[in-house]
Design an enzyme around this catalytic site. Structure first.
Site, PDB file in Angstrom:
ATOM      1  N   ARG A 116      -2.526  -1.157  -8.270  1.00 26.15           N
ATOM      2  CA  ARG A 116      -3.504  -0.678  -7.890  1.00 26.15           C
ATOM      3  C   ARG A 116      -3.665   0.518  -7.796  1.00 26.15           C
ATOM      4  O   ARG A 116      -3.181   1.426  -7.208  1.00 26.15           O
ATOM      5  CB  ARG A 116      -3.809  -0.961  -6.835  1.00 26.15           C
ATOM      6  CG  ARG A 116      -5.668  -0.300  -6.048  1.00 26.15           C
ATOM      7  CD  ARG A 116      -6.001  -1.220  -5.005  1.00 26.15           C
ATOM      8  NE  ARG A 116      -5.166  -1.942  -3.719  1.00 26.15           N
ATOM      9  CZ  ARG A 116      -4.543  -0.721  -3.239  1.00 26.15           C
ATOM     10  NH1 ARG A 116      -5.819   0.427  -3.110  1.00 26.15           N
ATOM     11  NH2 ARG A 116      -3.962  -0.557  -1.735  1.00 26.15           N
TER      12      ARG A 116
ATOM     13  N   ASP B  61       1.092  -1.460   0.075  1.00 26.56           N
ATOM     14  CA  ASP B  61      -0.232  -0.339   0.528  1.00 26.56           C
ATOM     15  C   ASP B  61       1.048   1.257   0.115  1.00 26.56           C
ATOM     16  O   ASP B  61       2.720   1.322   0.742  1.00 26.56           O
ATOM     17  CB  ASP B  61      -1.027   0.061   1.077  1.00 26.56           C
ATOM     18  CG  ASP B  61      -1.686  -0.943   1.064  1.00 26.56           C
ATOM     19  OD1 ASP B  61      -2.236  -1.285   0.393  1.00 26.56           O
ATOM     20  OD2 ASP B  61      -2.422  -1.878   2.338  1.00 26.56           O
TER      21      ASP B  61
END
Length: 182
Positions: free
Chosen positions: A146, A96
């Site tokens: 992502r 992330d």
């Protein structure tokens, strides 16, 4: 779930409904080695459960939870350990993105680990002015990216600040990603 057992139960249900699951241990901004290594151990436990439960799942990690705020080498070693175990159980690790203080180190760690292990993913924030260059660098490495618009309030020196600018950047970057998957 609040525990690994609860998360596994939810993952089984979601898998039965055709969904892939990402297990994420909440935490960030760790400032000591002991806590970072404990987080790695808990993620290794998640990976073991993914294997034993035969879940269609991966893990998502925050670099500062794995020690990036302590030392980049600590976080890089932690990501490598997780990537190796994830490979052994047939899954992936998604890194992330956090705020701009950590973007460069996170991108570099991802690139190194992806080149070495080949089973990683990375979240990139469309609002960051550096993201088009990061995409150009990272797309050839494979892995999964992502793209998100960005969740952190960043200074205008490093990030786009209006919703319109961010939406345009997101659309442009998404086109780049889609073109590369051709």
């Amino acid at each position: 779930g609040d525990t690994l057992d609860e998360a596994v139960a939810v993952a089984r249900t979601l898998n039965a409904d055709g969904f892939q699951v990402s297990l994420d241990l909440l935490g960030e901004e760790v400032h000591d080695t002991e806590t970072a290594l404990a987080a790695v151990d808990r993620y290794l436990e998640c990976l073991d459960r993914i294997a034993t439960e035969r879940l269609d799942a991966n893990i998502a990690v925050k670099p500062t939870h794995l020690g990036l705020a302590v030392a980049e080498e600590l976080a890089a070693d932690s990501i490598a350990r997780l990537a190796i175990r994830a490979s052994e159980v047939g899954t992936t690790v998604t890194i992330d993105m956090e705020d701009s203080r950590y973007t460069g180190g996170t991108v570099d760690m991802y690139a190194l680990a992806q080149e070495e292990h080949g089973n990683l993913g990375l979240a990139l924030q469309a609002c960051m002015k550096r993201t088009p260059a990061d995409l150009e660098r990272l797309i050839p490495l494979g892995g999964h990216i992502r793209l998100c618009k960005g969740a952190y309030l960043e200074p205008p020196e490093v990030a786009l600040t209006t919703k319109r600018q961010i939406s345009i950047a997101y659309a442009d970057q998404l086109r780049s990603l889609m073109a590369s998957s051709g």
